[in-house]
Design an enzyme around this catalytic site. Structure first.
Site, short mmCIF file in Angstrom:
data_model
loop_
_atom_site.label_atom_id
_atom_site.label_comp_id
_atom_site.label_asym_id
_atom_site.label_seq_id
_atom_site.Cartn_x
_atom_site.Cartn_y
_atom_site.Cartn_z
N ARG A 99 -10.87 -19.47 -40.75
CA ARG A 99 -11.75 -18.70 -41.64
C ARG A 99 -10.93 -18.08 -42.75
NH1 ARG A 99 -13.02 -16.77 -36.36
NH2 ARG A 99 -12.02 -14.79 -36.91
N LYS A 125 -18.30 -13.32 -47.80
CA LYS A 125 -19.02 -12.05 -47.61
C LYS A 125 -18.71 -11.10 -48.76
CE LYS A 125 -15.26 -10.38 -44.66
NZ LYS A 125 -14.81 -10.22 -43.26
N CYS A 129 -12.58 8.12 -66.59
CA CYS A 129 -13.93 8.69 -66.56
C CYS A 129 -14.86 7.74 -65.83
CB CYS A 129 -14.44 8.94 -67.97
SG CYS A 129 -13.31 9.84 -69.03
N MET A 130 -16.14 8.13 -65.75
CA MET A 130 -17.09 7.27 -65.03
C MET A 130 -17.26 5.92 -65.73
SD MET A 130 -21.02 8.03 -63.92
CE MET A 130 -20.71 9.50 -62.97
N ASP A 131 -17.33 5.95 -67.06
CA ASP A 131 -17.66 4.73 -67.80
C ASP A 131 -16.61 4.32 -68.82
OD1 ASP A 131 -20.35 5.12 -66.66
OD2 ASP A 131 -20.38 6.79 -68.08
N TYR A 146 -10.96 14.29 -69.41
CA TYR A 146 -11.30 15.46 -68.61
C TYR A 146 -10.05 16.16 -68.08
CZ TYR A 146 -16.10 13.73 -68.45
OH TYR A 146 -17.36 13.30 -68.78
N HIS A 191 -11.51 -12.57 -33.31
CA HIS A 191 -10.92 -12.09 -34.56
C HIS A 191 -9.68 -11.26 -34.22
CE1 HIS A 191 -10.86 -11.30 -38.79
NE2 HIS A 191 -11.07 -10.01 -38.68
N ARG A 227 -14.02 -4.58 -31.70
CA ARG A 227 -15.04 -4.35 -32.72
C ARG A 227 -16.37 -4.94 -32.23
NH1 ARG A 227 -14.09 -6.33 -38.90
NH2 ARG A 227 -14.33 -8.41 -37.99
C1 PLP Z 1 -13.61 -10.92 -43.06
C2 PLP Z 1 -13.36 -11.78 -41.94
C3 PLP Z 1 -12.48 -12.89 -42.06
C4 PLP Z 1 -11.66 -13.15 -43.30
O1 PLP Z 1 -10.50 -12.35 -43.22
P1 PLP Z 1 -9.33 -12.42 -44.32
O2 PLP Z 1 -8.28 -11.54 -43.80
O3 PLP Z 1 -9.92 -11.90 -45.58
O4 PLP Z 1 -8.91 -13.83 -44.41
C5 PLP Z 1 -12.37 -13.74 -40.98
N1 PLP Z 1 -13.05 -13.51 -39.84
C6 PLP Z 1 -13.87 -12.45 -39.66
C7 PLP Z 1 -14.56 -12.24 -38.37
C8 PLP Z 1 -14.03 -11.53 -40.70
O5 PLP Z 1 -14.81 -10.47 -40.53
#
Ligand code: PLP
Length: 423
Positions: free
Chosen positions: A266, A83, A357-359, A310, A210, A181
């Site tokens: 995951r 992601k 700075c920004m850039d 700045y 999670h 969540r």
């Molecule tokens: C982002 C996410 C992960 C990965 O988590 P890490 O701590 O980066 O390994 C796993 N499961 C869910 C549901 C997530 O949103």
């Protein structure tokens, strides 16, 4: 003050009157000049257009997948969480690398992230870690992106739409075991499944939760969530529902709690080589994949009390060598790091000075102590803002600590204005 400005205006006017006009000096091209060919211009490499870029070490990704595979053991799938453009590392290249080195599944946070992978010809199962708006259902089905589901309304519309298209509707069930969540409450799972199971198209491919505290030193809350999850899965099975692929570990749980790996883990932050918490440091050889590079675009020497950037908050003591780099907070080099980080030049640390700075931003070159005539940095010389060279190292963990945040946020914030170079 007014006098100064008036005086200045008069001075400028006089000079403009006397200055040669550019149009008279420049010769118009006369025939055998180069034409601009868009195809040729397109061949100018990203790092030749702009002297700051990210390098992504795909071997580090391979190593981190292997380390994680060893930890979860044979028979447990690895899901690469790609992601947010693979935590800023480039989703397509990271996904392909992870799949080639042992990952079987991919996870994304938005439908469009999933579509991007499909358009890059990636065939692996893709899990969407949320339940999208119902209007996105045709996209999920068309691109084979499995949503996480937790409301009956979504489940039924998903099943009905699948029926209309003549396909099945695979999904993962999200269970809320305490993070609060998303998800069906852990003790209402069977009730939820009974309310949607009449729909023949719906195909429960996996069941997950999670953890809120897998990366915390304290383990009490983690154990409560793990217990609720096991209970929920057992109740599902006892009521005749096959939970499919059972999964709950993120990086921290994968590395710390071998007894909750179940059918899949995951892998997010440690896929990219960062430790999710201090508890895992030292036990696993994770390699950071991202380094940040730039070339010097200007140099100067300060007189006593000359300021930099700045606000002129940084002041010279006389003879300070200041170098400019072409990246700033618009590129994700957080302004909170101003005066608090270093850069690496020729294997040694030099302090970043003045406000970022920004850039652009500046650093001060500190000559080696014993050298009488050091070679001063020149325009075009390469420096590292994150990475390792010789004995000098700057990590994203250090930057995160300085900003009071976690490495995830620092890595993700490097913007798309920074070209990614895969090595
Ligand atoms: C982002 C996410 C992960 C990965 O988590 P890490 O701590 O980066 O390994 C796993 N499961 C869910 C549901 C997530 O949103």
């Amino acid at each position: 003050m007014e006098e100064l400005i008036n005086g200045f205006t008069g001075f400028a006017k006089k000079n403009i009157m006397q200055a040669p006009r550019f149009s008279q000096r420049a010769e118009a091209p006369t025939g055998d000049h180069l034409n601009f060919d868009p195809d040729e211009l397109a061949e100018i490499e990203p790092q030749d257009r702009r002297w700051s870029w990210l390098e992504i070490d795909l071997n580090a990704i391979r190593n981190n997948v292997r380390v994680s595979k060893n930890q979860i053991g044979y028979g447990c799938r690895l899901c690469a969480v790609v992601k947010a453009d693979a935590y800023g590392h480039g989703a397509v290249r990271v996904a392909k690398t992870a799949l080639n080195s042992g990952a079987e599944y991919l996870a994304v946070a938005t439908v469009d992230e999933g579509i991007q992978l499909r358009e890059a010809m990636i065939n692996a199962p893709i899990l969407l870690l949320c339940q999208p708006p119902r209007t996105a259902i045709p996209l999920c089905l068309g691109y084979k992106i499995m949503p996480s589901i937790y409301t009956p309304e979504f489940a039924i519309e998903y099943g009905e739409t699948a029926h209309a298209y003549g396909v099945t509707a695979p999904f993962h069930l999200a269970i809320n075991t305490g993070m609060n969540r998303i998800g069906v409450r852990y003790d209402q799972v069977v009730e939820f499944l009974r309310s949607v199971s009449f729909h023949a198209q719906l195909d429960l491919v996996g069941t997950f939760t999670h953890f809120a505290t897998a990366d915390c030193p304290e383990t009490f809350d983690f154990e409560i969530q793990a217990r609720r999850f096991v209970e929920a899965v057992n109740t599902m099975q006892a009521s005749g529902f096959d939970p499919g692929i059972v999964h709950c570990s993120n990086s921290a749980a994968l590395l710390r709690y071998p007894n909750v790996h179940f059918d899949m883990a995951r892998l997010g932050i440690s896929l990219y080589g960062f430790h999710p918490c201090d508890e895992t440091r030292g036990f696993y050889n994770l390699q950071p994949a991202m380094s940040v590079h730039a070339r010097i675009t200007d140099t100067r020497t300060l007189a006593l009390n000359d300021g930099v950037s700045y606000g002129l908050h940084y002041r010279g003591t006389g003879g300070n060598h200041i170098c400019t780099l072409p990246l700033g907070y618009a590129d994700g080099f957080n302004r909170l790091l101003s005066g608090k980080t270093n850069v690496i030049f020729e294997g040694r640390l030099h302090p970043q000075v003045g406000n970022i700075c920004m850039d652009q931003c500046m650093f001060e070159y500190l000559p080696p102590r014993r050298e009488v005539l050091p070679r001063l940095p020149q325009i075009g010389d390469e420096v590292l803002l994150v990475g390792k060279q010789g004995n000098a190292e700057i990590t994203i963990d250090q930057l995160a600590k300085e900003c009071g945040t976690i490495p995830h946020e620092i890595a993700i914030n490097f913007s798309h204005r920074m070209p990614r170079r895969f090595v």
